[in-house]
Design a protein around this motif. Sequence first.
Motif, PDB file in Angstrom:
ATOM      1  N   LYS A  35       0.783  -1.517  -0.034  1.00  0.00           N
ATOM      2  CA  LYS A  35      -0.054  -0.009   0.036  1.00  0.00           C
ATOM      3  C   LYS A  35       0.851   1.223   0.049  1.00  0.00           C
ATOM      4  O   LYS A  35       0.759   2.132  -0.782  1.00  0.00           O
ATOM      5  N   TYR A  38       2.622   1.774  -3.311  1.00  0.00           N
ATOM      6  CA  TYR A  38       1.612   2.207  -4.317  1.00  0.00           C
ATOM      7  C   TYR A  38       0.994   3.696  -4.126  1.00  0.00           C
ATOM      8  O   TYR A  38       1.120   4.495  -5.223  1.00  0.00           O
ATOM      9  N   GLU A  42       1.595   6.706  -6.770  1.00  0.00           N
ATOM     10  CA  GLU A  42       0.591   7.685  -7.336  1.00  0.00           C
ATOM     11  C   GLU A  42       0.933   9.185  -6.863  1.00  0.00           C
ATOM     12  O   GLU A  42       0.568  10.180  -7.780  1.00  0.00           O
ATOM     13  N   HIS A 107     -16.390   2.525  -3.693  1.00  0.00           N
ATOM     14  CA  HIS A 107     -16.151   1.415  -4.876  1.00  0.00           C
ATOM     15  C   HIS A 107     -16.975   1.633  -5.932  1.00  0.00           C
ATOM     16  O   HIS A 107     -16.466   1.330  -7.292  1.00  0.00           O
ATOM     17  N   GLU A 108     -18.333   1.966  -5.705  1.00  0.00           N
ATOM     18  CA  GLU A 108     -19.149   2.351  -7.056  1.00  0.00           C
ATOM     19  C   GLU A 108     -18.621   3.331  -7.986  1.00  0.00           C
ATOM     20  O   GLU A 108     -18.450   3.383  -9.291  1.00  0.00           O
ATOM     21  N   TYR A 110     -15.386   4.324  -8.286  1.00  0.00           N
ATOM     22  CA  TYR A 110     -14.301   3.932  -8.606  1.00  0.00           C
ATOM     23  C   TYR A 110     -14.548   3.283 -10.121  1.00  0.00           C
ATOM     24  O   TYR A 110     -13.829   3.210 -10.902  1.00  0.00           O
ATOM     25  N   LEU A 111     -15.563   2.381  -9.780  1.00  0.00           N
ATOM     26  CA  LEU A 111     -15.990   1.482 -11.086  1.00  0.00           C
ATOM     27  C   LEU A 111     -16.527   2.262 -12.188  1.00  0.00           C
ATOM     28  O   LEU A 111     -16.041   2.136 -13.473  1.00  0.00           O
ATOM     29  N   LEU A 127      -8.291   8.517 -11.604  1.00  0.00           N
ATOM     30  CA  LEU A 127      -8.434   7.597 -10.673  1.00  0.00           C
ATOM     31  C   LEU A 127      -7.686   7.790  -9.272  1.00  0.00           C
ATOM     32  O   LEU A 127      -7.853   7.186  -8.360  1.00  0.00           O
ATOM     33  N   GLY A 128      -6.504   8.606  -9.483  1.00  0.00           N
ATOM     34  CA  GLY A 128      -5.470   8.457  -8.511  1.00  0.00           C
ATOM     35  C   GLY A 128      -6.106   8.837  -7.002  1.00  0.00           C
ATOM     36  O   GLY A 128      -5.938   7.886  -5.994  1.00  0.00           O
ATOM     37  N   ASP A 131      -8.466   5.988  -5.956  1.00  0.00           N
ATOM     38  CA  ASP A 131      -8.006   4.813  -5.733  1.00  0.00           C
ATOM     39  C   ASP A 131      -7.085   4.957  -4.280  1.00  0.00           C
ATOM     40  O   ASP A 131      -6.848   3.912  -3.468  1.00  0.00           O
ATOM     41  N   ARG A 134      -9.506   4.499  -1.544  1.00  0.00           N
ATOM     42  CA  ARG A 134     -10.033   3.151  -1.224  1.00  0.00           C
ATOM     43  C   ARG A 134      -9.128   2.241  -0.712  1.00  0.00           C
ATOM     44  O   ARG A 134      -9.276   1.509   0.352  1.00  0.00           O
ATOM     45  N   LYS A 135      -7.612   2.506  -1.242  1.00  0.00           N
ATOM     46  CA  LYS A 135      -6.634   1.558  -0.836  1.00  0.00           C
ATOM     47  C   LYS A 135      -6.124   1.982   0.757  1.00  0.00           C
ATOM     48  O   LYS A 135      -5.781   0.954   1.504  1.00  0.00           O
TER      49      LYS A 135
ATOM     50  N   TYR B  67       3.138  -4.241  -8.635  1.00  0.00           N
ATOM     51  CA  TYR B  67       2.357  -3.154  -8.619  1.00  0.00           C
ATOM     52  C   TYR B  67       1.864  -2.666  -9.837  1.00  0.00           C
ATOM     53  O   TYR B  67       2.422  -2.692 -10.881  1.00  0.00           O
ATOM     54  N   PHE B  68       0.978  -1.798  -9.974  1.00  0.00           N
ATOM     55  CA  PHE B  68       0.599  -0.846 -11.030  1.00  0.00           C
ATOM     56  C   PHE B  68      -0.067   0.452 -10.652  1.00  0.00           C
ATOM     57  O   PHE B  68      -0.678   0.464  -9.604  1.00  0.00           O
ATOM     58  N   ASN B  69       0.343   1.381 -11.384  1.00  0.00           N
ATOM     59  CA  ASN B  69      -0.363   2.652 -10.991  1.00  0.00           C
ATOM     60  C   ASN B  69      -1.835   2.772 -11.417  1.00  0.00           C
ATOM     61  O   ASN B  69      -2.145   1.845 -12.515  1.00  0.00           O
ATOM     62  N   THR B  70      -2.682   3.719 -11.433  1.00  0.00           N
ATOM     63  CA  THR B  70      -4.133   4.010 -11.695  1.00  0.00           C
ATOM     64  C   THR B  70      -4.080   4.235 -13.401  1.00  0.00           C
ATOM     65  O   THR B  70      -5.209   3.680 -14.079  1.00  0.00           O
ATOM     66  N   ASP B 105      -5.415  -5.544  -2.355  1.00  0.00           N
ATOM     67  CA  ASP B 105      -5.430  -4.746  -3.430  1.00  0.00           C
ATOM     68  C   ASP B 105      -5.506  -5.226  -4.743  1.00  0.00           C
ATOM     69  O   ASP B 105      -6.501  -4.858  -5.641  1.00  0.00           O
ATOM     70  N   ASP B 112     -12.813  -6.467  -9.528  1.00  0.00           N
ATOM     71  CA  ASP B 112     -13.205  -5.547 -10.269  1.00  0.00           C
ATOM     72  C   ASP B 112     -13.492  -5.729 -11.678  1.00  0.00           C
ATOM     73  O   ASP B 112     -14.361  -5.494 -12.291  1.00  0.00           O
ATOM     74  N   ILE B 116     -16.676  -6.093 -14.039  1.00  0.00           N
ATOM     75  CA  ILE B 116     -16.864  -5.029 -15.196  1.00  0.00           C
ATOM     76  C   ILE B 116     -17.138  -5.842 -16.387  1.00  0.00           C
ATOM     77  O   ILE B 116     -17.982  -5.273 -17.411  1.00  0.00           O
TER      78      ILE B 116
END
Lengths: 163, 130
Positions: A35, A38, A42, A107-108, A110-111, A127-128, A131, A134-135, B67-70, B105, B112, B116
């Motif tokens: 986390k 990540y 970001e 969550h909704e 984000y999707l 999204l940064g 997300d 969220r995380k 890892y990955f970014n958004t 995560d 997710d 989708i």
Amino acid sequence: MYYKGDITDNAISLIIEQMETCLDQEQAPTRVRKKIIYMIIECLQNIYNYFKDKPYQKVLNDESCLDIKNDAYSYTINASNYITDESSQNIIKKIEYINSLSTEELHEFYLKVLSSQQVSSSGGAGLGLIDIARKSGTKLSYVLAPNTNGDIYFTLQISILNN
Amino acid sequence: MTNLIVEKTARTPHISFDSAKSILNVQGRSIPENSLQFYGVLFKWADHFYQDTTEDQNLEVVFKLEYFNTSSSKCILDFLRKLENLKKMGVKVKVYWFYDMRDEDMLEVGQDFKEILDLDIELLPNAEKS
């Protein structure tokens, strides 16, 4: 860990590498370690993208800062950089909206953004912050400090609980 | 389809396509500044696959990301949407989404994508199969 200076491609790589070493030495749990890395990625890429097309603002980019502290319960990330007043208003609106959402609503949201938004030419996907919220599982905080030129020194504060 | 190999870097994953087995692997970190540029390789690959494919062809796609970014997550979704189109053409597409068991995560992102997309996505902890 503390870094102050312009956020370049090389700086991002260096900070990530050093933070991974720190987290290894502290034997941080994998969940937390992932986390933190990540969030750092970001935050730094947000700052990088903000200044990418503004080489004339190198003096402001030099004031960018990443400060990571931890205690027995959590890690706190403070990511700071100068932005315009207009940008700060947009970010605040977004943060306030994100903070108003429940976990399920977030969550909704984000999707919805993930499914609909395109990656911009500047590299962002919109999204940064969503997300990160969220995380982290906690509400986002921020601090605004205007300078005499009207620019805003914006600090995003993120908490990651150890458990 | 010819084989494809993109070597990994500190910011981008290793990508390989084995045409004999029809398996595409994406493995490593995905945190490029310019995700659109990097994932352009995969988008083109999917477009070529679309042009060259025949019905009943199999395709396995394996993601093992650290890892990955958004912006990468958005590009990966766009790539998976191209796989959805292949499925509509009759290609038997199977996606394996690996995650570290201690990385909730990475599991959530896979969930997710399952929510989708209309794709057969299997979520697998890394320890189970590598």
